[in-house]
Write a protein that holds these residues in place. Sequence first.
Motif, mmCIF file in Angstrom:
data_model
loop_
_atom_site.group_PDB
_atom_site.id
_atom_site.type_symbol
_atom_site.label_atom_id
_atom_site.label_comp_id
_atom_site.label_asym_id
_atom_site.label_seq_id
_atom_site.Cartn_x
_atom_site.Cartn_y
_atom_site.Cartn_z
ATOM 1 N N VAL A 25 12.117 1.122 13.603
ATOM 2 C CA VAL A 25 11.999 1.146 12.271
ATOM 3 C C VAL A 25 11.711 -0.035 11.446
ATOM 4 O O VAL A 25 10.869 0.148 10.725
ATOM 5 C CB VAL A 25 13.252 1.860 11.728
ATOM 6 N N TYR A 77 18.128 6.972 8.275
ATOM 7 C CA TYR A 77 16.856 7.446 8.659
ATOM 8 C C TYR A 77 16.222 8.702 8.136
ATOM 9 O O TYR A 77 15.026 8.773 7.855
ATOM 10 C CB TYR A 77 16.755 7.408 10.109
ATOM 11 N N TYR A 137 10.788 7.717 11.727
ATOM 12 C CA TYR A 137 12.138 7.689 11.260
ATOM 13 C C TYR A 137 12.720 9.126 11.988
ATOM 14 O O TYR A 137 13.889 8.889 12.332
ATOM 15 C CB TYR A 137 11.898 8.047 9.772
#
Length: 236
Positions: free
Chosen positions: A71, A132, A210
Motif C-alpha cells: 500500500v 485500508y 487497498y
Amino acid sequence: QAVGYAGSYIVATAFFAIGAATAATLPGVVRVDGAVPGTTPPRVGFGELLTGPMRPVLILALAFGLPFSMVYSVWPIWIANELGLGQATYSQLWGLAAFAEVPFMLGAGWMIGRAGAPRTFTLGLVAFSAVYCVYLINPPIEGLFLAQVVRGLGFAAYTATSLTMAIELAPATARGRAAGLYQSAQGLAQITGNWIGPPLAGAFGFRTIYALAAVAVIGGAAYAMRIARPTPQSEH
C-alpha cells in the motif's frame, strides 16, 4: 517545502547521529534468564524456531508487512497525484500518523498489561484493515486525516506487541535468534510488498491494492487470536 530535500536529510542525519550516540551508551545484557550458572544452555537453531512455536507470529509478520509495504509504496502517488492533494498534504498526513503513534504506544503498553499481547496485536491489525477500507472509498481530506489517526493506533498496537511476542514464544536461550528471524520475515515482507505494489496498482488500480490489503490484514487478525500463549518461564 521550506528547506528542500537536502535540508530535510540534514535534519534527519542530525537526529540519527544523536540516536546512534545514545544507543552506544546502552548497557549490554550478559546473563540469559533461565540459564544455570556453570552450564552450557542447549542450542536452538533457526530451523527449530521456524517450525516451532514462532511459526504463527512469523506468518503474521508476512500478513501485516506485505500489505503494508504494498500500500505505502504507491500511497504517496495516490495522495499527491491521483487525489490531487500535493506533496505537502502527503507529508502532513504521514506526519500525523507518526505523531499519533507516540501516545498510542503508551496506550498499547497499558492494554498489553490488561488484555494481553495477542488481543492488542489483533487490535492493530483490525485498525489497519479499517484504514485500508477508508482508502478504498476515496474519502475527502477529513476522512484521510481520521484514517491516519487510526493508522497511528494500529501501528502502535502492532509494533508494541509483535517483536515481544516473537521473542517470548522462543526459548530463553534463543531470543537473539528469534529477534533476527522475526526481523528477517518483516524485511522479506517489506521487500516483496514494495516490489509488487506499483505493478499491481498500475495494472488494476489503487482501489484493488487497498481491497487486497484489507482482506489480508483482517485475515491476519482472525488468525492472530489463535497464537499460542507465551511459553511460561521457570520459577527462579
